[in-house]
Design a protein around this motif. Structure first.
Motif, PDB file in Angstrom:
ATOM      1  N   LYS A 219       0.815  -1.214   0.000  1.00 16.50           N
ATOM      2  CA  LYS A 219       0.000   0.000   0.000  1.00 16.50           C
ATOM      3  C   LYS A 219       0.847   1.262   0.000  1.00 16.50           C
ATOM      4  CE  LYS A 219      -3.842   2.195   2.446  1.00 16.50           C
ATOM      5  NZ  LYS A 219      -4.783   2.094   3.586  1.00 16.50           N
ATOM      6  N   ARG A 220       1.941   1.252   0.781  1.00 17.77           N
ATOM      7  CA  ARG A 220       2.780   2.440   0.866  1.00 17.77           C
ATOM      8  C   ARG A 220       3.401   2.776  -0.480  1.00 17.77           C
ATOM      9  NH1 ARG A 220       7.813   3.280   5.117  1.00 17.77           N
ATOM     10  NH2 ARG A 220       8.367   5.399   4.456  1.00 17.77           N
ATOM     11  N   GLN A 221       3.862   1.760  -1.188  1.00 19.21           N
ATOM     12  CA  GLN A 221       4.456   1.998  -2.506  1.00 19.21           C
ATOM     13  C   GLN A 221       3.401   2.474  -3.494  1.00 19.21           C
ATOM     14  OE1 GLN A 221       6.643  -1.365  -3.896  1.00 19.21           O
ATOM     15  NE2 GLN A 221       8.003  -1.435  -2.127  1.00 19.21           N
ATOM     16  N   GLY A 224       2.698   6.056  -2.969  1.00 24.63           N
ATOM     17  CA  GLY A 224       3.786   6.878  -3.480  1.00 24.63           C
ATOM     18  C   GLY A 224       3.696   7.074  -4.980  1.00 24.63           C
ATOM     19  N   VAL A 225       3.438   5.964  -5.701  1.00 29.48           N
ATOM     20  CA  VAL A 225       3.296   6.046  -7.158  1.00 29.48           C
ATOM     21  C   VAL A 225       2.088   6.896  -7.527  1.00 29.48           C
ATOM     22  CG1 VAL A 225       2.873   4.718  -9.253  1.00 29.48           C
ATOM     23  CG2 VAL A 225       4.452   3.851  -7.527  1.00 29.48           C
ATOM     24  N   LEU A 226       0.983   6.690  -6.805  1.00 28.98           N
ATOM     25  CA  LEU A 226      -0.236   7.445  -7.087  1.00 28.98           C
ATOM     26  C   LEU A 226      -0.025   8.930  -6.849  1.00 28.98           C
ATOM     27  CD1 LEU A 226      -3.188   7.032  -7.927  1.00 28.98           C
ATOM     28  CD2 LEU A 226      -3.772   6.865  -5.511  1.00 28.98           C
ATOM     29  N   ALA A 227       0.696   9.260  -5.785  1.00 30.00           N
ATOM     30  CA  ALA A 227       0.956  10.673  -5.483  1.00 30.00           C
ATOM     31  C   ALA A 227       1.754  11.340  -6.596  1.00 30.00           C
ATOM     32  CB  ALA A 227       1.700  10.793  -4.152  1.00 30.00           C
ATOM     33  N   VAL A 299      17.458  -2.784  -2.312  1.00 32.40           N
ATOM     34  CA  VAL A 299      16.052  -2.801  -1.937  1.00 32.40           C
ATOM     35  C   VAL A 299      15.269  -3.505  -3.032  1.00 32.40           C
ATOM     36  CG1 VAL A 299      14.015  -1.410  -1.440  1.00 32.40           C
ATOM     37  CG2 VAL A 299      16.266  -0.684  -0.625  1.00 32.40           C
ATOM     38  N   HIS A 300      14.510  -4.542  -2.671  1.00 28.61           N
ATOM     39  CA  HIS A 300      13.709  -5.279  -3.639  1.00 28.61           C
ATOM     40  C   HIS A 300      12.278  -4.770  -3.565  1.00 28.61           C
ATOM     41  CE1 HIS A 300      16.920  -8.104  -4.400  1.00 28.61           C
ATOM     42  NE2 HIS A 300      17.047  -8.280  -3.104  1.00 28.61           N
ATOM     43  N   HIS A 301      11.735  -4.458  -4.691  1.00 26.06           N
ATOM     44  CA  HIS A 301      10.383  -3.921  -4.752  1.00 26.06           C
ATOM     45  C   HIS A 301       9.407  -5.048  -5.063  1.00 26.06           C
ATOM     46  CE1 HIS A 301      12.023   0.080  -4.605  1.00 26.06           C
ATOM     47  NE2 HIS A 301      12.910  -0.331  -5.472  1.00 26.06           N
ATOM     48  N   VAL A 302       8.428  -5.204  -4.211  1.00 23.69           N
ATOM     49  CA  VAL A 302       7.498  -6.316  -4.335  1.00 23.69           C
ATOM     50  C   VAL A 302       6.432  -5.984  -5.353  1.00 23.69           C
ATOM     51  CG1 VAL A 302       5.848  -7.760  -3.109  1.00 23.69           C
ATOM     52  CG2 VAL A 302       7.879  -6.916  -1.922  1.00 23.69           C
TER      53      VAL A 302
END
Length: 367
Positions: A219-221, A224-227, A299-302
């Motif tokens: 959700k946090r990622q 961030g993308v949506l913002a 950092v691995h992005h899920v």
């Protein structure tokens, strides 16, 4: 009457209770210079940060990066033209008629043509970015091309109109007052264009939101993308403000005074669009800096594309910009629940580890 006589004749008669002031009247010049300076500095800063991210941090520039440079150059060209005329943004009864008999129309035509090209080029980077990230989806790709065609038409149709109404006919010359009278006719197009600008900026703003909202990621990622994409609403607001001043410019006689404010809104609108197109790269840059400081490990992005059956397609292009890690997806075709299949192309992947998130079918790290 010779040209020297026009130096004491106002472009329009002053209203009741007013007298013409040709010496030190109020004008919009200071406002135009201030707005231009701020927007040039902001746009240059954001474009520079974008280019640094693409060329030095990720070393993966795309076409949209080069288009940002073009948009920057054209915007500065437009600002240069309008600032040459900024001292003439007075009340019309404070403008001597002789000012329309010098090089006014040459500079005006130069600035207006640059405005058309600058508007078009300011929308290109974000649309090219959309195509680069989400272009595998046929419907989305068509929607982008439709938007490109509309932006092209709305921006560049002004060129023949300006050439006809705001340039002298072969028999007139640049010092003809006939141009002054004829150029007012194009103001009706300004209202139409203003309404279309609002529609197109809303179109560009809304276009990626359904896809971003459907992305399966923490959700946090996702927020961030949506913002990042929601910053495009600034361009919509600039278009709405610009429409208001287009209306005032069209339906009042105080053309030069209202045009000074209107030009300020155009400068803001064009440059805000370019700045918004830089936001994803800026977001990635600051995230990169933050991650470097917080951890020395990668950092691995899920990414968790939902695959409801054993033969599904997730349409996000595999060559998405490296500075948008959350959106750097590959097209997954025919991926089964055990992770096998032939859908992973040209990318190193690994299953999710137990300490990062529970394993779900179709979930991968992008390394």
């Amino acid at each position: 009457m010779n040209q020297s006589d026009y130096t004491q004749i106002p472009a329009v008669p002053p209203p009741a209770g007013q007298t013409s002031n040709f010496v030190d009247p109020p004008s919009q010049e200071a406002t135009m210079i201030a707005v231009s300076t701020v927007m040039m500095a902001l746009t240059l800063a954001f474009v520079s940060l974008r280019l640094y991210t693409s060329f030095r941090v990720t070393r993966k520039p795309g076409l949209e990066d080069w288009l940002c440079i073009v948009a920057l150059v054209l915007s500065f060209g437009h600002i240069s033209g309008v600032l040459l005329l900024s001292h003439k943004t007075r009340h019309m009864w404070d403008v001597p008629l002789s000012w329309f008999l010098d090089d006014y129309w040459k500079i005006r035509l130069f600035a207006n043509l640059f405005q058309s090209f600058a508007y078009f080029s300011s929308r290109l980077p974000i649309l090219m970015l959309y195509l680069r990230i989400f272009g595998e989806t046929r419907g989305f790709r068509i929607a982008c091309y439709v938007c490109l065609a509309l932006v092209f038409a709305v921006s560049l149709v002004a060129i023949p109109l300006l050439s006809y109404y705001c340039a002298p006919f072969p028999s007139e010359g640049w010092h003809s007052l006939a141009v002054f009278a004829r150029c007012k006719n194009i103001l009706n197009w300004a209202i139409i264009q203003g309404g279309l600008d609002i529609f197109l900026d809303l179109y560009i703003f809304i276009l990626p939101l359904p896809i971003v909202l459907r992305l399966h990621m923490p959700k946090r990622q996702k927020l961030g993308v949506l913002a990042v994409f929601l910053t495009g609403f600034l361009a919509v607001l600039a278009s709405v403000v610009g429409f208001y001043y287009r209306y005032r410019l069209t339906y009042t006689n105080d053309v030069n005074w209202n045009e000074g404010i209107y030009i300020c809104t155009i400068i803001v609108e064009i440059n805000i669009a370019t700045i918004c197109s830089c936001m994803p790269a800026c977001y990635a840059f600051f995230r990169h800096i933050t991650e470097q400081r917080s951890s020395s490990s990668p950092v691995h992005h899920v990414l968790q594309p939902e695959l409801p059956n054993t033969s599904s397609t997730f349409f996000v292009k595999q060559d998405s910009p490296a500075w948008l890690p959350e959106l750097s997806l590959v097209e997954l075709r025919d991926v089964r629940e055990d992770g096998s299949g032939n859908g992973l192309r040209d990318v190193e992947t690994e299953p999710l580890s137990n300490d990062s998130a529970p394993h779900k079918p179709g979930s991968y790290h992008v390394v």
